[in-house]
Design a protein around this motif. Sequence first.
Motif, PDB file in Angstrom:
ATOM      1  N   LYS A 167      46.929  42.090  22.127  1.00 41.66           N
ATOM      2  CA  LYS A 167      46.468  43.479  22.065  1.00 41.66           C
ATOM      3  C   LYS A 167      46.084  43.857  20.642  1.00 41.66           C
ATOM      4  N   GLU A 168      46.858  43.423  19.680  1.00 45.44           N
ATOM      5  CA  GLU A 168      46.530  43.741  18.286  1.00 45.44           C
ATOM      6  C   GLU A 168      45.216  43.083  17.871  1.00 45.44           C
ATOM      7  N   ILE A 169      45.025  41.833  18.297  1.00 45.68           N
ATOM      8  CA  ILE A 169      43.775  41.129  17.979  1.00 45.68           C
ATOM      9  C   ILE A 169      42.597  41.841  18.639  1.00 45.68           C
ATOM     10  N   ASP A 170      42.767  42.209  19.911  1.00 42.64           N
ATOM     11  CA  ASP A 170      41.717  42.958  20.615  1.00 42.64           C
ATOM     12  C   ASP A 170      41.348  44.224  19.859  1.00 42.64           C
ATOM     13  N   GLN A 171      42.356  44.963  19.449  1.00 39.64           N
ATOM     14  CA  GLN A 171      42.103  46.244  18.779  1.00 39.64           C
ATOM     15  C   GLN A 171      41.368  46.047  17.459  1.00 39.64           C
ATOM     16  N   ILE A 172      41.713  44.985  16.740  1.00 40.42           N
ATOM     17  CA  ILE A 172      41.028  44.721  15.474  1.00 40.42           C
ATOM     18  C   ILE A 172      39.563  44.368  15.727  1.00 40.42           C
ATOM     19  N   VAL A 173      39.332  43.382  16.596  1.00 36.54           N
ATOM     20  CA  VAL A 173      37.963  42.899  16.814  1.00 36.54           C
ATOM     21  C   VAL A 173      37.086  43.983  17.453  1.00 36.54           C
ATOM     22  N   TYR A 174      37.580  44.596  18.531  1.00 35.72           N
ATOM     23  CA  TYR A 174      36.759  45.618  19.186  1.00 35.72           C
ATOM     24  C   TYR A 174      36.588  46.855  18.305  1.00 35.72           C
ATOM     25  N   GLY A 175      37.578  47.117  17.468  1.00 34.92           N
ATOM     26  CA  GLY A 175      37.432  48.222  16.530  1.00 34.92           C
ATOM     27  C   GLY A 175      36.306  47.977  15.543  1.00 34.92           C
ATOM     28  N   ARG A 176      36.171  46.729  15.081  1.00 30.75           N
ATOM     29  CA  ARG A 176      35.084  46.402  14.162  1.00 30.75           C
ATOM     30  C   ARG A 176      33.739  46.398  14.894  1.00 30.75           C
ATOM     31  N   VAL A 177      33.729  45.971  16.143  1.00 25.99           N
ATOM     32  CA  VAL A 177      32.497  46.032  16.938  1.00 25.99           C
ATOM     33  C   VAL A 177      32.013  47.476  17.035  1.00 25.99           C
ATOM     34  N   ARG A 178      32.938  48.382  17.328  1.00 30.36           N
ATOM     35  CA  ARG A 178      32.578  49.803  17.412  1.00 30.36           C
ATOM     36  C   ARG A 178      32.047  50.307  16.072  1.00 30.36           C
ATOM     37  N   ALA A 179      32.686  49.912  14.983  1.00 35.38           N
ATOM     38  CA  ALA A 179      32.266  50.373  13.661  1.00 35.38           C
ATOM     39  C   ALA A 179      30.853  49.915  13.318  1.00 35.38           C
ATOM     40  N   PHE A 180      30.439  48.766  13.875  1.00 37.49           N
ATOM     41  CA  PHE A 180      29.115  48.227  13.592  1.00 37.49           C
ATOM     42  C   PHE A 180      28.085  48.596  14.665  1.00 37.49           C
ATOM     43  N   GLY A 181      28.462  49.469  15.594  1.00 39.97           N
ATOM     44  CA  GLY A 181      27.524  49.892  16.624  1.00 39.97           C
ATOM     45  C   GLY A 181      27.165  48.798  17.606  1.00 39.97           C
ATOM     46  N   GLY A 182      28.100  47.883  17.878  1.00 40.17           N
ATOM     47  CA  GLY A 182      27.845  46.766  18.775  1.00 40.17           C
ATOM     48  C   GLY A 182      28.325  47.025  20.195  1.00 40.17           C
ATOM     49  N   SER A 183      28.337  45.971  20.991  1.00 36.29           N
ATOM     50  CA  SER A 183      28.787  46.054  22.373  1.00 36.29           C
ATOM     51  C   SER A 183      30.020  45.180  22.572  1.00 36.29           C
ATOM     52  N   VAL A 184      31.018  45.712  23.270  1.00 34.02           N
ATOM     53  CA  VAL A 184      32.244  44.943  23.521  1.00 34.02           C
ATOM     54  C   VAL A 184      32.025  43.860  24.568  1.00 34.02           C
ATOM     55  N   SER A 185      30.897  43.906  25.266  1.00 34.08           N
ATOM     56  CA  SER A 185      30.597  42.867  26.243  1.00 34.08           C
ATOM     57  C   SER A 185      29.124  42.493  26.166  1.00 34.08           C
ATOM     58  N   ALA A 186      28.850  41.269  25.745  1.00 30.56           N
ATOM     59  CA  ALA A 186      27.471  40.805  25.667  1.00 30.56           C
ATOM     60  C   ALA A 186      26.991  40.253  26.995  1.00 30.56           C
ATOM     61  N   GLU A 187      27.830  39.443  27.657  1.00 37.29           N
ATOM     62  CA  GLU A 187      27.347  38.792  28.880  1.00 37.29           C
ATOM     63  C   GLU A 187      28.419  38.500  29.930  1.00 37.29           C
ATOM     64  N   HIS A 188      29.634  38.954  29.766  1.00 41.19           N
ATOM     65  CA  HIS A 188      30.679  38.636  30.739  1.00 41.19           C
ATOM     66  C   HIS A 188      31.140  39.831  31.562  1.00 41.19           C
ATOM     67  N   GLY A 189      30.636  41.018  31.274  1.00 37.28           N
ATOM     68  CA  GLY A 189      31.061  42.188  32.012  1.00 37.28           C
ATOM     69  C   GLY A 189      32.294  42.843  31.403  1.00 37.28           C
ATOM     70  N   ILE A 190      32.834  43.815  32.151  1.00 39.31           N
ATOM     71  CA  ILE A 190      33.990  44.587  31.696  1.00 39.31           C
ATOM     72  C   ILE A 190      35.246  44.214  32.474  1.00 39.31           C
ATOM     73  N   GLY A 191      35.138  44.194  33.817  1.00 36.92           N
ATOM     74  CA  GLY A 191      36.271  43.804  34.648  1.00 36.92           C
ATOM     75  C   GLY A 191      37.519  44.601  34.344  1.00 36.92           C
ATOM     76  N   LEU A 192      38.633  43.895  34.207  1.00 34.24           N
ATOM     77  CA  LEU A 192      39.913  44.505  33.840  1.00 34.24           C
ATOM     78  C   LEU A 192      40.194  44.419  32.348  1.00 34.24           C
ATOM     79  N   LEU A 193      39.856  43.273  31.750  1.00 33.23           N
ATOM     80  CA  LEU A 193      40.293  43.016  30.384  1.00 33.23           C
ATOM     81  C   LEU A 193      39.638  43.927  29.359  1.00 33.23           C
ATOM     82  N   LYS A 194      38.393  44.319  29.598  1.00 34.85           N
ATOM     83  CA  LYS A 194      37.693  45.119  28.586  1.00 34.85           C
ATOM     84  C   LYS A 194      37.654  46.606  28.924  1.00 34.85           C
ATOM     85  N   LYS A 195      38.262  46.985  30.023  1.00 34.20           N
ATOM     86  CA  LYS A 195      38.281  48.398  30.419  1.00 34.20           C
ATOM     87  C   LYS A 195      38.757  49.338  29.312  1.00 34.20           C
TER      88      LYS A 195
END
Length: 463
Positions: free
Chosen positions: A401-429
């Motif tokens: 969870k901590e790793i997720d928060q760091i990486v996805y937090g930086r994605v948000r800061a750079f205006g990116g997408s948390v899912s490029a090609e695998h969808g959202i499902g449960l894990l990225k909700k």
Amino acid sequence: MDTSISVLAELRGAIGADSVMAGDAMEAKHFADWVVKAAEGAGPIAVAYPRSTADVSAILRVCHAHRIPVVPQGGLTGLVGGATPVAGCIALSLSRMRAVEEVDAAAATITVQAGVPLQVVQEAADAAGLLFPLDIGSRGSCVIGGNVSTNAGGNRVLRYGMTRELVLGIEVVLADGTVMTSLNKMLKNNAGYDLKHLFIGSEGTLGVVTRLVLRLFPKPESVCTAFCALPDYAAVLELLRRARGKLGGALSAFEVIWPEFYKLATTEHGVRPPVGAAAGVYVLMDSLGSDQEQDTAIFSALIEAALEDGVVDDAVIAQSYRESREFWSLRDSVAEFQRTFDPHVGFDVSVPIGRMQEFIDDCRAHLVARYAPVRALWFGHIADSNLHICVKQEPDGPTKKEIDQIVYGRVRAFGGSVSAEHGIGLLKKPYLEYSRSPVELDVMRRVKAALDPEGILNPGKVF
């Protein structure tokens, strides 16, 4: 009578007793997708195996009447829990809907049922002298309905686009069993809303895709592949600019590999290093064309000029198809990570191309700030903005969870997408809002409420 018993009886009456499995007759594979298992005690009450659109319609009519959740399942190769069952649901498996119905050479289309494996679609197209360009590592086990429902990407997006660009027509069953058939074969069709796009990438939350008309293309007559060592990411951007200018639409792949990945692949994965191991970054580049001699000359001139100008430090051009596959084996060695880099947390994100190295440096710094010995691998398609990240989990390091928060937090800061090609499902909700605005999320919920007012289709997924 218990509701589940009543529902099973109705389902068996509607599609046949041999098409509805319950209790010990259910195969264990239906309790998970590739990585996400159902919660303890939250498996399906039954697995239904329709053979036709009419069967899917019958299943949904019964489940809609009883407000029973339905979780569509394809090849179960998803990586975000999109096909993971929820408590009290019917798992709807497409595994018996495997018909290739037609290859229309004049229209350059193929019509298939949604349960046809991707590799079978590719082979049917090939047998007709054509190409279905979607290609991902799980081609032998993933199915085309799942590819469409997740808008799969893969290795040829740069030239042919995501799955969305490969779908001309669709047949889908709505939550109440209504069948919408729109098996269009025409490239130009602007008669009102193009409704297929509601269902492509919706992960089975708006309807169950049952049949598809897919675009086919001429088979390439030439393949050119190069593996390059470059000094830095600025050189990568310059090489990409040149490749786009010289190769145009023939450029089909532009994979970028950072040193951490390259070192692992050429040491622990046993892949022969194509070039020296001291580069700042590596590029694997493919072009597909129609004239091997002419295309090779253009491709070679591109690489030679890049070497002469110092854009590329070292490069090898494949002299055969076998050598091309050897180059790609380095990129594809990601399949070995479970042996050499586990446990790890994987990411499939998009970041603006021009800021990719800045993002990596920033993300690495945030990971190191949390855990100094952190190990991370960076690689991706890049020319379509897609970056893959693998962060090694250590006993005394950060949690998933901590790793997720760091990486996805930086994605948000750079205006990116948390899912490029695998969808959202449960894990990225929990992180969907990092890439979608409140207004976008509200519109998504309105669409969901309009098409599935009882909320029975793949509940709990996406948002």
